[in-house]
Design an enzyme around this catalytic site. Structure first.
Site, PDB file in Angstrom:
ATOM      1  N   ASP A  31       0.878  -1.173   0.000  1.00 23.86           N
ATOM      2  CA  ASP A  31       0.000   0.000   0.000  1.00 23.86           C
ATOM      3  C   ASP A  31       0.912   1.219   0.000  1.00 23.86           C
ATOM      4  O   ASP A  31       2.078   1.133   0.383  1.00 23.86           O
ATOM      5  CB  ASP A  31      -0.895   0.000   1.252  1.00 23.86           C
ATOM      6  CG  ASP A  31      -2.142   0.849   1.072  1.00 23.86           C
ATOM      7  OD1 ASP A  31      -3.241   0.295   0.975  1.00 23.86           O
ATOM      8  OD2 ASP A  31      -2.011   2.100   1.028  1.00 23.86           O
ATOM      9  N   LYS A  36      -0.748   2.259   7.371  1.00 26.34           N
ATOM     10  CA  LYS A  36      -1.537   1.032   7.173  1.00 26.34           C
ATOM     11  C   LYS A  36      -0.619  -0.183   7.087  1.00 26.34           C
ATOM     12  O   LYS A  36      -0.892  -1.228   7.670  1.00 26.34           O
ATOM     13  CB  LYS A  36      -2.340   1.115   5.867  1.00 26.34           C
ATOM     14  CG  LYS A  36      -3.727   1.653   6.061  1.00 26.34           C
ATOM     15  CD  LYS A  36      -4.559   1.506   4.805  1.00 26.34           C
ATOM     16  CE  LYS A  36      -5.862   2.255   5.030  1.00 26.34           C
ATOM     17  NZ  LYS A  36      -6.614   2.491   3.821  1.00 26.34           N
ATOM     18  N   THR A  87     -11.675   3.209  -5.649  1.00 25.58           N
ATOM     19  CA  THR A  87     -12.236   3.925  -6.811  1.00 25.58           C
ATOM     20  C   THR A  87     -13.359   4.814  -6.281  1.00 25.58           C
ATOM     21  O   THR A  87     -14.535   4.541  -6.521  1.00 25.58           O
ATOM     22  CB  THR A  87     -12.777   2.938  -7.865  1.00 25.58           C
ATOM     23  OG1 THR A  87     -13.632   1.973  -7.213  1.00 25.58           O
ATOM     24  CG2 THR A  87     -11.655   2.202  -8.569  1.00 25.58           C
ATOM     25  N   PHE A 153     -17.359  -9.117  -4.303  1.00 28.92           N
ATOM     26  CA  PHE A 153     -18.726  -8.895  -3.824  1.00 28.92           C
ATOM     27  C   PHE A 153     -18.817  -8.926  -2.301  1.00 28.92           C
ATOM     28  O   PHE A 153     -19.911  -8.996  -1.755  1.00 28.92           O
ATOM     29  CB  PHE A 153     -19.656  -9.964  -4.406  1.00 28.92           C
ATOM     30  CG  PHE A 153     -19.653  -9.994  -5.909  1.00 28.92           C
ATOM     31  CD1 PHE A 153     -20.456  -9.123  -6.635  1.00 28.92           C
ATOM     32  CD2 PHE A 153     -18.816 -10.860  -6.605  1.00 28.92           C
ATOM     33  CE1 PHE A 153     -20.440  -9.125  -8.026  1.00 28.92           C
ATOM     34  CE2 PHE A 153     -18.796 -10.874  -7.993  1.00 28.92           C
ATOM     35  CZ  PHE A 153     -19.615  -9.998  -8.703  1.00 28.92           C
ATOM     36  N   LYS A 208     -20.407  -6.480 -11.543  1.00 24.07           N
ATOM     37  CA  LYS A 208     -20.311  -5.867 -10.214  1.00 24.07           C
ATOM     38  C   LYS A 208     -21.243  -4.668 -10.086  1.00 24.07           C
ATOM     39  O   LYS A 208     -22.015  -4.557  -9.118  1.00 24.07           O
ATOM     40  CB  LYS A 208     -18.856  -5.457  -9.953  1.00 24.07           C
ATOM     41  CG  LYS A 208     -18.644  -4.655  -8.691  1.00 24.07           C
ATOM     42  CD  LYS A 208     -18.964  -5.437  -7.435  1.00 24.07           C
ATOM     43  CE  LYS A 208     -18.988  -4.517  -6.234  1.00 24.07           C
ATOM     44  NZ  LYS A 208     -19.322  -5.200  -5.003  1.00 24.07           N
ATOM     45  N   ASN A 212     -24.700  -4.252  -7.723  1.00 19.25           N
ATOM     46  CA  ASN A 212     -24.926  -3.197  -6.732  1.00 19.25           C
ATOM     47  C   ASN A 212     -26.120  -2.321  -7.102  1.00 19.25           C
ATOM     48  O   ASN A 212     -26.862  -1.878  -6.230  1.00 19.25           O
ATOM     49  CB  ASN A 212     -23.656  -2.357  -6.534  1.00 19.25           C
ATOM     50  CG  ASN A 212     -22.743  -2.999  -5.497  1.00 19.25           C
ATOM     51  OD1 ASN A 212     -23.066  -4.050  -4.965  1.00 19.25           O
ATOM     52  ND2 ASN A 212     -21.620  -2.360  -5.208  1.00 19.25           N
ATOM     53  N   CYS A 264     -19.484   1.798  -0.877  1.00 11.61           N
ATOM     54  CA  CYS A 264     -19.713   1.115  -2.163  1.00 11.61           C
ATOM     55  C   CYS A 264     -21.035   1.474  -2.844  1.00 11.61           C
ATOM     56  O   CYS A 264     -21.025   2.102  -3.895  1.00 11.61           O
ATOM     57  CB  CYS A 264     -19.617  -0.393  -1.963  1.00 11.61           C
ATOM     58  SG  CYS A 264     -17.936  -0.910  -1.631  1.00 11.61           S
TER      59      CYS A 264
HETATM   60  N1  LIG Z   1     -15.166  -2.140   0.916  1.00  6.94           N
HETATM   61  C1  LIG Z   1     -15.939  -3.054   0.372  1.00  6.94           C
HETATM   62  O1  LIG Z   1     -16.805  -3.642   1.026  1.00  6.94           O
HETATM   63  C2  LIG Z   1     -15.796  -3.415  -1.078  1.00  6.94           C
HETATM   64  C3  LIG Z   1     -16.500  -4.530  -1.574  1.00  6.94           C
HETATM   65  C4  LIG Z   1     -16.379  -4.855  -2.930  1.00  6.94           C
HETATM   66  C5  LIG Z   1     -15.630  -4.055  -3.769  1.00  6.94           C
HETATM   67  N2  LIG Z   1     -14.993  -2.959  -3.254  1.00  6.94           N
HETATM   68  C6  LIG Z   1     -14.206  -2.147  -4.167  1.00  6.94           C
HETATM   69  O2  LIG Z   1     -12.847  -2.375  -3.864  1.00  6.94           O
HETATM   70  C7  LIG Z   1     -12.064  -1.207  -4.108  1.00  6.94           C
HETATM   71  C8  LIG Z   1     -11.327  -0.835  -2.842  1.00  6.94           C
HETATM   72  O3  LIG Z   1     -12.279  -0.498  -1.861  1.00  6.94           O
HETATM   73  P1  LIG Z   1     -11.887  -0.385  -0.322  1.00  6.94           P
HETATM   74  O4  LIG Z   1     -13.165  -0.244   0.420  1.00  6.94           O
HETATM   75  O5  LIG Z   1     -10.944  -1.465   0.037  1.00  6.94           O
HETATM   76  O6  LIG Z   1     -11.121   1.024  -0.343  1.00  6.94           O
HETATM   77  P2  LIG Z   1     -10.082   1.591   0.736  1.00  6.94           P
HETATM   78  O7  LIG Z   1     -10.076   3.054   0.534  1.00  6.94           O
HETATM   79  O8  LIG Z   1     -10.401   1.009   2.074  1.00  6.94           O
HETATM   80  O9  LIG Z   1      -8.691   0.971   0.290  1.00  6.94           O
HETATM   81  C9  LIG Z   1      -7.994   1.354  -0.850  1.00  6.94           C
HETATM   82  C10 LIG Z   1      -6.517   1.253  -0.530  1.00  6.94           C
HETATM   83  O10 LIG Z   1      -5.762   1.471  -1.719  1.00  6.94           O
HETATM   84  C11 LIG Z   1      -4.576   2.146  -1.345  1.00  6.94           C
HETATM   85  N3  LIG Z   1      -3.943   2.748  -2.517  1.00  6.94           N
HETATM   86  C12 LIG Z   1      -4.298   3.858  -3.196  1.00  6.94           C
HETATM   87  N4  LIG Z   1      -3.445   4.080  -4.212  1.00  6.94           N
HETATM   88  C13 LIG Z   1      -2.541   3.085  -4.184  1.00  6.94           C
HETATM   89  C14 LIG Z   1      -1.412   2.770  -4.979  1.00  6.94           C
HETATM   90  N5  LIG Z   1      -1.063   3.509  -6.026  1.00  6.94           N
HETATM   91  N6  LIG Z   1      -0.687   1.692  -4.667  1.00  6.94           N
HETATM   92  C15 LIG Z   1      -1.030   0.911  -3.602  1.00  6.94           C
HETATM   93  N7  LIG Z   1      -2.091   1.158  -2.805  1.00  6.94           N
HETATM   94  C16 LIG Z   1      -2.839   2.238  -3.096  1.00  6.94           C
HETATM   95  C17 LIG Z   1      -5.052   3.145  -0.315  1.00  6.94           C
HETATM   96  O11 LIG Z   1      -3.989   3.667   0.458  1.00  6.94           O
HETATM   97  C18 LIG Z   1      -6.030   2.297   0.483  1.00  6.94           C
HETATM   98  O12 LIG Z   1      -5.409   1.654   1.576  1.00  6.94           O
HETATM   99  C19 LIG Z   1     -13.066  -0.153  -4.592  1.00  6.94           C
HETATM  100  O13 LIG Z   1     -13.110  -0.158  -5.984  1.00  6.94           O
HETATM  101  C20 LIG Z   1     -14.379  -0.648  -4.023  1.00  6.94           C
HETATM  102  O14 LIG Z   1     -15.483  -0.176  -4.746  1.00  6.94           O
HETATM  103  C21 LIG Z   1     -15.035  -2.636  -1.937  1.00  6.94           C
END
Ligand SMILES: NC(=O)c1ccc[n+]([C@@H]2O[C@H](COP(=O)([O-])OP(=O)(O)OC[C@H]3O[C@@H](n4cnc5c(N)ncnc54)[C@H](O)[C@@H]3O)[C@@H](O)[C@H]2O)c1
Length: 441
Positions: A31, A36, A87, A153, A208, A212, A264
């Site tokens: 990350d 983190k 995203t 999901f 996806k 949603n 999400c």
């Molecule tokens: N949270 C959920 O329940 C969930 C479920 C399904 C899908 N998603 C999708 O998954 C993706 C991530 O969601 P999330 O909730 O984990 O987000 P989040 O913000 O919790 O985590 C994203 C992570 O990516 C890191 N990051 C950003 N740029 C980076 C880079 N260049 N290199 C390495 N790390 C980098 C950030 O520091 C952060 O820790 C999104 O597209 C979201 O829509 C999330």
């Protein structure tokens, strides 16, 4: 067995990394957020997710799971690289893809041998192919970088269970090379009979957002029915139950209340609407505009009801807010309906005191101006009104008679329609439930 890397260790990425390590893979996770990575490497999950931290520690101890901040190390290590970066919502509701492209750009120069990059982030249709072209142009191995999309999901609060035993695994691929590799990565869930659906990249990206959009539509549908019930003097709870018994409809995602929030559903609905608008698909634009508007309307409805109970003005009224996590068993307050209600109450001059079992540190970062109470009685001290906004089991266990002793007025709005209204009314409370007749049930 292929060696795996996970890029981005947020809610999705950390859970994915831990679960893949638990399935027996060698996993290296990266990350850009130093704090983190330091926490994760020390066995601490940087967010609240039931069951994740013990599994993180177990897999760190086994040596199968490691963390780094070096893309060179990640590039050299992995046969399969999972892209799990955020995203978030960008301009005009579009998905902000900057994190996806910057992660792809950081990794590509370190890909010197054949490998598979697998996107898991939720992205607009067409993104995967752009990421593939960009990475192939920048990687030393060129077209030796193959791309696949494997949308995720998982539900926060059930993330470990959902990652280890998902309902289905969806793979978007461009050739016959990716599927066997990913079959190896997911060999344990596949052996347990989890369905695998293989398709083209674009369809996998769409699965996806379509899922949603459907879930959000179901929630907004029942909340629109709650609005009808409020106007007609009917009761949305037995209505929802009767609908849910129809096997074609099903009971899940049919709970009326304050609507959806979180990191999400809201942003995915808006991003999909923006994509549909670019594609000229007006039916989806108008459908999702309505879904979003109904959802936002529930937040307004709670505030309007609070104002009504307060005699027409909220200024100076003490309001206790129970729950700001977007859902129980999570500390996520991204697009939290509870915080949105707090904002509106505070804007009208109410004195808001917030409690949440785990989300208060995140809420305080996002809304430092609100008051936070360390217990439910402290939040409700001299309150004119209590709002139940997140359906934590702790709140269903509140003793209404004990809470009655600390408030100024025994008025509660149950915006999640799940409190035992009978016991609250027996303790002298006026209970107002969204979508249910006043004073009934
Ligand atoms: N949270 C959920 O329940 C969930 C479920 C399904 C899908 N998603 C999708 O998954 C993706 C991530 O969601 P999330 O909730 O984990 O987000 P989040 O913000 O919790 O985590 C994203 C992570 O990516 C890191 N990051 C950003 N740029 C980076 C880079 N260049 N290199 C390495 N790390 C980098 C950030 O520091 C952060 O820790 C999104 O597209 C979201 O829509 C999330």
């Amino acid at each position: 067995m292929p060696r795996v890397t996970v890029i981005g260790t947020g809610y999705l990425g950390l859970t994915h990394a831990v679960c893949l390590a638990d399935l027996g893979h060698e996993v290296l996770a990266i990350d850009v957020d130093e704090e983190k990575i330091a926490k994760a490497a020390n066995g601490e999950a940087p967010f609240f997710e039931p069951g994740l931290e013990p599994l993180l520690r177990k897999n760190l101890d086994s040596g199968r799971l490691r963390f780094t901040m070096s893309f060179a190390e990640v590039g050299g290590f992995g046969d399969v690289h999972f892209l799990c970066v955020g995203t978030p919502e960008g301009e005009s509701g579009r998905a902000e893809l900057g994190y996806v492209y910057s992660a792809a750009d950081a990794l590509a120069p370190h890909l010197a041998s054949t490998c598979l990059v697998v996107g898991k982030s939720t992205v607009p249709v067409g993104t995967a192919r752009q990421v593939m072209n960009r990475m192939q142009a920048a990687a030393p191995v060129g077209r030796g970088v193959e791309l696949a999309w494997n949308p995720e999901f998982l539900r926060e609060g059930f993330a470990v269970q959902d990652s280890l035993t998902p309902d289905r695994i969806v793979l978007g691929v461009t050739s016959g090379r990716a599927e066997p590799l990913l079959r190896e990565v997911y060999s344990t869930p596949l052996a347990a009979g989890i369905p695998l659906l293989v398709m083209d990249l674009e369809t996998a990206e769409l699965v996806k957002v379509a899922a949603n959009a459907f879930l959000a539509t179901k929630i907004s549908f029942i909340n629109a029915m709650a609005e009808v019930c409020e106007q007609a003097g009917a009761d949305v709870i037995p209505l929802a139950e009767a609908l849910g018994h129809d096997a074609r409809i099903g009971r899940r995602f049919l709970a009326p209340g304050l609507g959806f929030g979180g990191g999400c559903l809201p942003k995915d609905v808006r991003a999909f609407r923006a994509t549909a608008s670019s594609l000229g698909v007006d039916s989806v634009v108008s459908l999702l505009t309505t879904v979003d508007a109904v959802n936002q309307g529930r937040r307004d409805r709670v505030v309007a009801l609070a104002r009504e109970i307060a005699g027409g003005r909220l200024a100076g009224r003490r309001v206790a807010v129970l729950g700001v996590a977007f859902k129980p068993n999570s500390d996520d307050v991204r697009d939290s309906a509870g915080l949105a209600v707090c904002d509106r109450l505070a804007a009208e001059g109410a004195i808001v005191s917030v409690h949440d079992p785990v989300a208060m540190p995140n809420a305080a970062k996002m809304r430092p101006g609100l008051r936070y109470a360390s217990s439910v009685p402290e939040a409700a001290e001299r309150a004119d009104l209590v709002l139940h906004l997140t359906e934590w089991s702790d709140y269903q266990a509140i003793d209404p008679a004990a809470l009655a002793r600390v408030v100024a007025r025994r008025e509660i709005i149950d915006a999640r329609c799940c409190l035992d209204t009978g016991s609250w009314r027996d303790a002298g409370w006026s209970v107002h439930v969204l979508g249910r007749p006043p004073g009934g049930w």
